[in-house]
Motif scaffolding. Structure first.
Motif, PDB file in Angstrom:
ATOM      1  N   GLU A 174      -0.076 -25.579  -7.926  1.00 26.75           N
ATOM      2  CA  GLU A 174       0.874 -24.529  -8.204  1.00 26.75           C
ATOM      3  C   GLU A 174       0.871 -23.539  -7.050  1.00 26.75           C
ATOM      4  O   GLU A 174      -0.183 -23.176  -6.545  1.00 26.75           O
ATOM      5  N   PRO A 175       2.050 -23.100  -6.593  1.00 24.63           N
ATOM      6  CA  PRO A 175       2.062 -22.162  -5.465  1.00 24.63           C
ATOM      7  C   PRO A 175       1.400 -20.838  -5.847  1.00 24.63           C
ATOM      8  O   PRO A 175       1.501 -20.380  -6.982  1.00 24.63           O
ATOM      9  N   VAL A 176       0.753 -20.236  -4.874  1.00 21.99           N
ATOM     10  CA  VAL A 176       0.060 -18.976  -5.099  1.00 21.99           C
ATOM     11  C   VAL A 176       1.075 -17.848  -5.103  1.00 21.99           C
ATOM     12  O   VAL A 176       1.925 -17.759  -4.217  1.00 21.99           O
ATOM     13  N   THR A 177       1.006 -17.009  -6.124  1.00 19.25           N
ATOM     14  CA  THR A 177       1.873 -15.835  -6.195  1.00 19.25           C
ATOM     15  C   THR A 177       1.010 -14.604  -6.400  1.00 19.25           C
ATOM     16  O   THR A 177      -0.087 -14.678  -6.941  1.00 19.25           O
ATOM     17  N   PHE A 178       1.528 -13.484  -5.950  1.00 20.99           N
ATOM     18  CA  PHE A 178       0.818 -12.227  -6.086  1.00 20.99           C
ATOM     19  C   PHE A 178       1.579 -11.326  -7.044  1.00 20.99           C
ATOM     20  O   PHE A 178       2.799 -11.194  -6.958  1.00 20.99           O
ATOM     21  N   VAL A 181       3.745  -8.481  -5.443  1.00 21.03           N
ATOM     22  CA  VAL A 181       4.943  -8.987  -4.779  1.00 21.03           C
ATOM     23  C   VAL A 181       5.977  -9.397  -5.816  1.00 21.03           C
ATOM     24  O   VAL A 181       7.171  -9.066  -5.689  1.00 21.03           O
ATOM     25  N   GLU A 182       5.556 -10.109  -6.852  1.00 18.68           N
ATOM     26  CA  GLU A 182       6.492 -10.520  -7.902  1.00 18.68           C
ATOM     27  C   GLU A 182       7.075  -9.317  -8.630  1.00 18.68           C
ATOM     28  O   GLU A 182       8.252  -9.297  -8.984  1.00 18.68           O
ATOM     29  N   LYS A 185       9.650  -7.748  -6.396  1.00 16.98           N
ATOM     30  CA  LYS A 185      10.860  -8.571  -6.379  1.00 16.98           C
ATOM     31  C   LYS A 185      11.691  -8.352  -7.638  1.00 16.98           C
ATOM     32  O   LYS A 185      12.911  -8.311  -7.587  1.00 16.98           O
ATOM     33  N   SER A 186      11.007  -8.219  -8.780  1.00 19.29           N
ATOM     34  CA  SER A 186      11.744  -8.010 -10.025  1.00 19.29           C
ATOM     35  C   SER A 186      12.388  -6.624 -10.076  1.00 19.29           C
ATOM     36  O   SER A 186      13.427  -6.458 -10.694  1.00 19.29           O
TER      37      SER A 186
END
Length: 189
Positions: A174-178, A181-182, A185-186
């Motif tokens: 699964e790609p790493v998300t922070f 940052v998310e 973005k929202s």
């Protein structure tokens, strides 16, 4: 004689503190984020903590003794893997079979196997760590047991962390998300 003159300071302590305060706040925020990431990433799984650990001690630090130790470790791992124990208390019944398997690859060196509580230092496992504790373990001593220690947790990646798990797991990562940052973005679309 030197003339006296007044030294003009560029602000008092309060102004200096107010100038440094954003940096202090930023550092505290980074520290809090690091602590949150550590807490959210968790420690090693419960199965790794509760797994029986194996300690194989070589006869000496020579290359030949280390090879014998690796062979004994592989045999112990194989026997324990074939037994597929669900309860660590069943290991005591496997000691005679482990003894025979270890002696078969020890090159004639005597092998002693003991099961009981032993002290283990903290160990990183799968992005977390197993804290230091006295845990039930299987201690396999080859010959005089004057070589360096070899520690590993069983039932996940027995001897070389990552090698067995990497061979068994061929799934997509699964790609790493922070989170930050998310979240940003929202907010900004």
């Amino acid at each position: 004689m030197l003339t006296d003159y007044n030294i003009k300071r560029k602000g008092n302590r309060r102004e200096i503190f107010l100038a440094v305060l954003p940096f202090i706040q930023f550092m505290l925020l980074l520290t809090a984020l690091q602590c949150a990431l550590i807490l959210l990433s968790g420690t090693a799984g419960e199965e790794a903590r509760e797994a029986v650990r194996v300690r194989v001690i070589a006869d000496s630090n020579t290359a030949a003794a280390q090879q014998v130790k690796a062979g004994v470790a592989a045999e112990v791992s194989r026997v324990l893997g074939q037994a597929a124990l669900k309860d660590p208390s069943g290991i005591e019944g496997l000691i005679p079979e482990l003894q025979l398997a270890a002696e078969a690859v020890s090159g004639g060196a005597p092998v002693r196997i003991m099961y009981g509580a032993a002290f283990f230092p903290p160990k990183p496992v799968d992005g977390g760590f197993i804290p230091q504790a006295r845990t039930d373990s299987l201690v396999v001593t080859v010959g005089s047991g004057r070589g360096d220690n070899w520690w590993c947790a069983l039932f996940s990646d027995v001897c070389e962390p990552g090698e067995v798990a990497a061979e068994e797991e061929e799934t997509e990562e699964e790609p790493v998300t922070f989170f930050i940052v998310e979240w940003l973005k929202s907010l900004f679309g």
